[in-house]
Scaffold this active site. Structure first.
Site, PDB file in Angstrom:
ATOM      1  N   PHE A 125       1.015  -1.303  -0.020  1.00  0.00           N
ATOM      2  CA  PHE A 125       0.063  -0.010  -0.035  1.00  0.00           C
ATOM      3  C   PHE A 125       0.687   1.417  -0.042  1.00  0.00           C
ATOM      4  CE2 PHE A 125      -3.132   2.912   1.865  1.00  0.00           C
ATOM      5  CZ  PHE A 125      -4.239   2.756   1.231  1.00  0.00           C
ATOM      6  N   ASP A 196       1.529  -5.628   8.373  1.00  0.00           N
ATOM      7  CA  ASP A 196       0.365  -4.929   8.287  1.00  0.00           C
ATOM      8  C   ASP A 196      -0.946  -5.722   8.069  1.00  0.00           C
ATOM      9  OD1 ASP A 196      -1.757  -3.155   7.176  1.00  0.00           O
ATOM     10  OD2 ASP A 196      -0.531  -1.898   6.156  1.00  0.00           O
ATOM     11  N   TYR A 221     -11.466   0.173  10.597  1.00  0.00           N
ATOM     12  CA  TYR A 221     -12.560   0.727  10.099  1.00  0.00           C
ATOM     13  C   TYR A 221     -13.161  -0.258   8.913  1.00  0.00           C
ATOM     14  CZ  TYR A 221      -8.377   2.687   7.530  1.00  0.00           C
ATOM     15  OH  TYR A 221      -7.204   3.166   7.456  1.00  0.00           O
ATOM     16  N   LYS A 222     -12.117  -1.207   8.544  1.00  0.00           N
ATOM     17  CA  LYS A 222     -12.722  -2.002   7.467  1.00  0.00           C
ATOM     18  C   LYS A 222     -13.447  -3.269   8.050  1.00  0.00           C
ATOM     19  CE  LYS A 222      -8.292  -1.132   5.014  1.00  0.00           C
ATOM     20  NZ  LYS A 222      -8.674  -0.406   3.971  1.00  0.00           N
ATOM     21  N   ARG A 369     -12.817  -4.271  -7.359  1.00  0.00           N
ATOM     22  CA  ARG A 369     -12.351  -4.886  -6.060  1.00  0.00           C
ATOM     23  C   ARG A 369     -13.628  -5.270  -5.332  1.00  0.00           C
ATOM     24  NH1 ARG A 369      -8.707  -2.512  -1.193  1.00  0.00           N
ATOM     25  NH2 ARG A 369     -10.461  -1.210  -1.166  1.00  0.00           N
TER      26      ARG A 369
HETATM   27  C1  LIG Z   1      -2.756  -2.163   3.716  1.00  0.00           C
HETATM   28  C2  LIG Z   1      -3.114  -0.556   4.204  1.00  0.00           C
HETATM   29  N1  LIG Z   1      -2.138  -0.099   4.745  1.00  0.00           N
HETATM   30  C3  LIG Z   1      -2.307   1.238   5.299  1.00  0.00           C
HETATM   31  C4  LIG Z   1      -3.246   1.895   5.099  1.00  0.00           C
HETATM   32  C5  LIG Z   1      -3.411   3.243   5.855  1.00  0.00           C
HETATM   33  O1  LIG Z   1      -4.393   3.335   6.826  1.00  0.00           O
HETATM   34  P1  LIG Z   1      -4.497   4.730   7.657  1.00  0.00           P
HETATM   35  O2  LIG Z   1      -5.172   5.642   6.613  1.00  0.00           O
HETATM   36  O3  LIG Z   1      -5.267   4.426   8.923  1.00  0.00           O
HETATM   37  O4  LIG Z   1      -3.030   5.309   7.946  1.00  0.00           O
HETATM   38  C6  LIG Z   1      -4.518   1.350   4.413  1.00  0.00           C
HETATM   39  C7  LIG Z   1      -5.604   2.087   4.285  1.00  0.00           C
HETATM   40  O5  LIG Z   1      -6.687   1.487   3.727  1.00  0.00           O
HETATM   41  C8  LIG Z   1      -4.218  -0.052   3.825  1.00  0.00           C
HETATM   42  O6  LIG Z   1      -4.956  -0.547   3.255  1.00  0.00           O
END
Ligand SMILES: Cc1ncc(COP(=O)(O)O)c(C=O)c1O
Length: 410
Positions: A125, A196, A221-222, A369
């Site tokens: 990400f 992560d 939040y997911k 997705r």
């Molecule tokens: C795999 C992954 N890492 C990091 C994040 C970032 O999260 P945050 O906005 O809570 O920092 C996300 C957000 O969707 C994500 O999907």
């Protein structure tokens, strides 16, 4: 090929089916985006209203003590812990995922001060890549961040590697990595492992204890349904507590915050990773949202998740042969709880589906997705979603110019 009646029968037999009543979902809506933002639960609403009316409105500042607000980061962390296989005292809820990754990267680099490389996945990400790059620059010694093809990890591991940071379930393809196997290989090379869990927590069974994970962070939040912008969580294995330092110390990670001492002394345990005042209303939402998992076996969730994703893949491939490229692994051991389909008209397809009440999302450049959340999704929803998809494709609805304008959030 499964029929709609077969799906109705599967729903009748599904022991997770009653859980759907916990969620606030508009009639007719098919929500395949719980991997991005989970829906509101009834308990979440009740919990937040109680915090507002019975704690904040009436107790005011006294609620920091009387309602246990100050202890919320670790109390809610303890409630979340079983979902990742952690023990009480190993999880804290605070900040957001990117910030927690920053803390853990810098903290972990100090524990391997004789090594100079951080490995991560080039397909990670983007936020993870940005923060890893920035933390490597701020480590206080020269650190090289190597964003590699994750399939070459074994070749890249050597005595220079301090830390490996990977996302357990790929946000784009839904590919799941081998938690225990990768962690073991990283340890064998003398490096530390940071996971992560954004797309894993509440979606797949996790056992950080058995896998001997050092550090992890995730969002709520997911699949945990705690609401937009809900706080993140951080896991530090008990053997690292008191050893790894929070690189962003603040008063609420101090051993005695209300002594207002000039010198910093870290609080014992995972509390040391708290920096600032807890976000009480957001923590209350998460506490309510976690009720949806009470009495639920993650093994049952996994069985249904795989059945839903299998069904979706089978129906798409048989009703729309050749229309999409499947990016998600067919192999169950390598699949998270989403399905990603590649199509050059992906953005328009998702917009046309949304207009029909089937909510998925688009990930650039060409990915549709779909998230599958066993607590509230029915087999018949999967069947009906594919029927809509067939109509969108066969009727070329997705080419409608109305669906071509990119929204800021896709
Ligand atoms: C795999 C992954 N890492 C990091 C994040 C970032 O999260 P945050 O906005 O809570 O920092 C996300 C957000 O969707 C994500 O999907």
């Amino acid at each position: 090929m499964a029929t709609r009646d077969d799906c109705l029968e599967l729903d009748r037999l599904d022991r997770l089916a009653p859980r759907r009543d916990d969620f606030v979902l508009a009639p007719g809506l098919i929500y395949l985006d719980g991997n991005s933002l989970g829906p509101l639960t009834r308990k979440t609403r009740e919990h937040v209203l109680a915090t507002l009316d019975e704690e904040w409105a009436t107790g005011l500042i006294g609620s920091w003590n009387a309602a246990g607000w100050m202890a919320a980061p670790t109390r809610v962390g303890d409630r979340l812990a079983p979902l990742i296989g952690a023990r009480a005292g190993e999880v804290v809820v605070a900040d957001t995922l990117t910030l927690l990754l920053a803390k853990l990267i810098l903290g972990a680099l100090d524990l391997r001060s004789d090594r100079s490389v951080v490995l991560t996945d080039a397909a990670n990400f983007h936020s993870d890549l940005y923060v890893a790059e920035a933390m490597a620059r701020r480590a206080g010694r020269p650190i090289t961040l190597r964003a590699i093809d994750r399939d070459t990890l074994n070749d890249e591991l050597n005595e220079d590697v301090a830390l490996v940071m990977l996302t357990h379930v790929d946000f784009r393809t839904g590919e799941m990595l081998d938690l225990a196997g990768v962690t073991e290989r990283v340890h064998a090379a003398g490096a530390l492992m940071l996971w992560d869990f954004a797309h894993s927590t509440g979606a797949v069974p996790l056992d950080v204890t058995a896998a001997n994970v050092d550090f992890a962070a995730g969002c709520t939040y997911k699949y945990l349904n705690a609401g937009p912008g809900a706080p993140g969580f951080l896991y530090v294995r008990d053997t690292w507590q008191g050893v790894i330092k929070n690189p962003l110390p603040g008063w609420l990670g101090h051993a005695r915050p209300f002594d207002f001492e000039r010198g910093y002394e870290a609080a014992p345990g995972v509390q040391a990773f708290v920096t600032s005042s807890p976000s009480v209303i957001a923590l209350s939402a998460l506490e309510g949202a976690l009720d949806a998992f009470t009495g639920v076996s993650m093994d049952d969730v996994r069985v249904k998740s795989l059945a839903l994703t299998d069904l979706f893949i089978e129906l798409v491939e048989s009703r729309l042969p050749g229309a999409f490229t499947l990016l998600t692994p067919r192999d169950h051991a390598r699949r998270g709880s989403q399905v990603a389909l590649r199509h050059e008209g992906a953005y328009g397809i998702i917009q046309a589906l949304i207009a029909r009440g089937v909510i998925g999302d688009f990930r650039a450049p060409d990915v549709c997705r779909f998230g599958f959340t066993p607590l509230y999704l029915r087999y018949v929803d999967v069947y009906d979603a594919v029927t809509h998809l067939v109509e969108v494709i066969e009727g070329a609805e997705y080419l409608d110019p109305a669906y071509a304008t990119r929204n800021p959030v896709t």
